[in-house]
Design a protein around this motif. Structure first.
Motif, PDB file in Angstrom:
ATOM      1  N   CYS A   1      -3.319   3.200  10.319  1.00 34.26           N
ATOM      2  CA  CYS A   1      -3.952   1.483   9.542  1.00 34.26           C
ATOM      3  C   CYS A   1      -3.770   0.485  10.311  1.00 34.26           C
ATOM      4  O   CYS A   1      -2.595   0.031  11.127  1.00 34.26           O
TER       5      CYS A   1
ATOM      6  N   GLY B   1      -3.566  -3.513   2.893  1.00 37.61           N
ATOM      7  CA  GLY B   1      -2.629  -3.067   1.241  1.00 37.61           C
ATOM      8  C   GLY B   1      -3.539  -2.209  -0.139  1.00 37.61           C
ATOM      9  O   GLY B   1      -4.897  -1.908   0.725  1.00 37.61           O
TER      10      GLY B   1
ATOM     11  N   CYS C   1       0.828  -0.925   0.014  1.00 38.02           N
ATOM     12  CA  CYS C   1       0.130  -0.063  -0.266  1.00 38.02           C
ATOM     13  C   CYS C   1       0.769   1.731   0.076  1.00 38.02           C
ATOM     14  O   CYS C   1       1.990   1.739   0.982  1.00 38.02           O
TER      15      CYS C   1
ATOM     16  N   PHE D   1       1.938  -3.044   3.763  1.00 36.24           N
ATOM     17  CA  PHE D   1       2.582  -1.731   3.430  1.00 36.24           C
ATOM     18  C   PHE D   1       3.633  -2.082   2.364  1.00 36.24           C
ATOM     19  O   PHE D   1       3.449  -2.019   1.310  1.00 36.24           O
TER      20      PHE D   1
ATOM     21  N   PRO E   1      -9.580   0.553   8.264  1.00 34.64           N
ATOM     22  CA  PRO E   1      -9.670   1.398   7.034  1.00 34.64           C
ATOM     23  C   PRO E   1     -10.059  -0.409   5.748  1.00 34.64           C
ATOM     24  O   PRO E   1     -10.897  -0.932   5.717  1.00 34.64           O
ATOM     25  N   ILE E   2      -8.704  -0.240   5.418  1.00 40.42           N
ATOM     26  CA  ILE E   2      -9.252  -1.751   4.171  1.00 40.42           C
ATOM     27  C   ILE E   2      -8.206  -3.042   4.145  1.00 40.42           C
ATOM     28  O   ILE E   2      -7.145  -2.339   4.631  1.00 40.42           O
TER      29      ILE E   2
ATOM     30  N   ARG F   1      -0.150   4.261   2.455  1.00 40.76           N
ATOM     31  CA  ARG F   1      -0.119   4.867   4.299  1.00 40.76           C
ATOM     32  C   ARG F   1      -0.440   5.216   5.370  1.00 40.76           C
ATOM     33  O   ARG F   1      -0.517   6.351   5.751  1.00 40.76           O
ATOM     34  N   CYS F   2      -1.835   5.187   5.671  1.00 36.98           N
ATOM     35  CA  CYS F   2      -2.295   6.158   6.423  1.00 36.98           C
ATOM     36  C   CYS F   2      -2.177   6.308   7.771  1.00 36.98           C
ATOM     37  O   CYS F   2      -1.298   5.192   7.888  1.00 36.98           O
TER      38      CYS F   2
HETATM   39  S1  SF4 Z   1      -6.201   1.735   5.326  1.00 39.56           S
HETATM   40 FE1  SF4 Z   1      -5.977   1.181   3.378  1.00 39.56          FE
HETATM   41  S2  SF4 Z   1      -5.267   3.107   2.014  1.00 39.56           S
HETATM   42 FE2  SF4 Z   1      -4.634   3.446   3.968  1.00 39.56          FE
HETATM   43  S3  SF4 Z   1      -3.207   2.701   4.573  1.00 39.56           S
HETATM   44 FE3  SF4 Z   1      -4.509   0.930   5.591  1.00 39.56          FE
HETATM   45  S4  SF4 Z   1      -4.203  -0.162   3.841  1.00 39.56           S
HETATM   46 FE4  SF4 Z   1      -3.582   1.279   2.896  1.00 39.56          FE
END
Ligand code: SF4
Length: 202
Positions: A28, A64, A21, A34, A201-202, A24-25
């Motif tokens: 997360c 991710g 990913c 990542f 998150p996702i 990188r919020c």
């Molecule tokens: S929340 Fe989703 S977009 Fe944000 S860092 Fe995590 S995996 Fe990536």
């Protein structure tokens, strides 16, 4: 990583967590996803065959960041829809960004429900299930899941105890509840969220 799940969308589903990913919020829950290093390679055809053999309702793409592997993920989503499976895709990008400037526009043609936006640590979601912050949206691109926007009370978590003794988790759970679960399991090491947990998150 691929798992069968009932905690990542309606019905029993095949869920695929892509590795890597670039967004990188902060905060997360899946920082172990990542890096682009790790994970395993799987053929889209095998994923679909497995989903059909299991009688799954659909496919959920999580991360991710699925858009970071847009060609492969688009191919997978296309095969899924062609096979009659519903497709849900989480992404840290907004729909507007995808449409304006990313090659992910093609992916959207094969997604029934897009759950978009980065995780914002200061905007915790209290009412809706599956998402961790209030900015994240359920965008229905087809009618397939038109009525699906679950409330927080619908959150579910699935735990798997692997042959190695490691416990992995899918779904959404609060940090407090996660600690309680770990304690109840007598975890000697912290629970490793291979998936989607809270604040999600996702
Ligand atoms: S929340 Fe989703 S977009 Fe944000 S860092 Fe995590 S995996 Fe990536």
């Amino acid at each position: 990583m691929i798992n069968k799940t009932s905690a990542e969308g309606p019905g029993r589903r095949t869920a695929l967590w892509v590795q890597g990913c670039s967004i990188r919020c902060r905060g997360c829950i899946n920082p172990h996803l990542f890096s682009v290093s790790g994970g395993s390679l799987t053929s889209p055809a095998i994923v679909i065959e497995s989903a059909l053999a299991a009688g799954d309702e659909g496919l959920t793409l999580l991360g991710g960041e699925p858009l970071d592997q847009v060609e492969a993920v688009t191919n997978l989503a296309r095969l899924a829809q062609d096979a009659g499976l519903g497709v849900i895709c989480f992404t840290g990008y907004t729909m507007e960004t995808i449409v304006a400037s990313l090659p992910g526009k093609d992916l959207l043609r094969y997604v029934d429900l897009l759950i978009d936006g980065p995780y914002l640590a200061g905007a915790a979601e209290a009412e809706r299930a599956l998402v961790g912050s209030t900015n994240q949206r359920f965008i229905h691109l087809t009618d397939r899941y038109a009525d699906y926007e679950p409330e927080r009370t619908a959150d579910q978590v699935e735990l798997r105890i692997l042959p190695t003794g490691e416990v992995s988790m899918a779904g959404f759970v609060t940090t407090q509840r996660l600690a309680e679960l770990a304690s109840a399991l007598g975890a000697r090491r912290s629970l490793k969220s291979s998936e989607h947990s809270s604040p999600r998150p996702i």
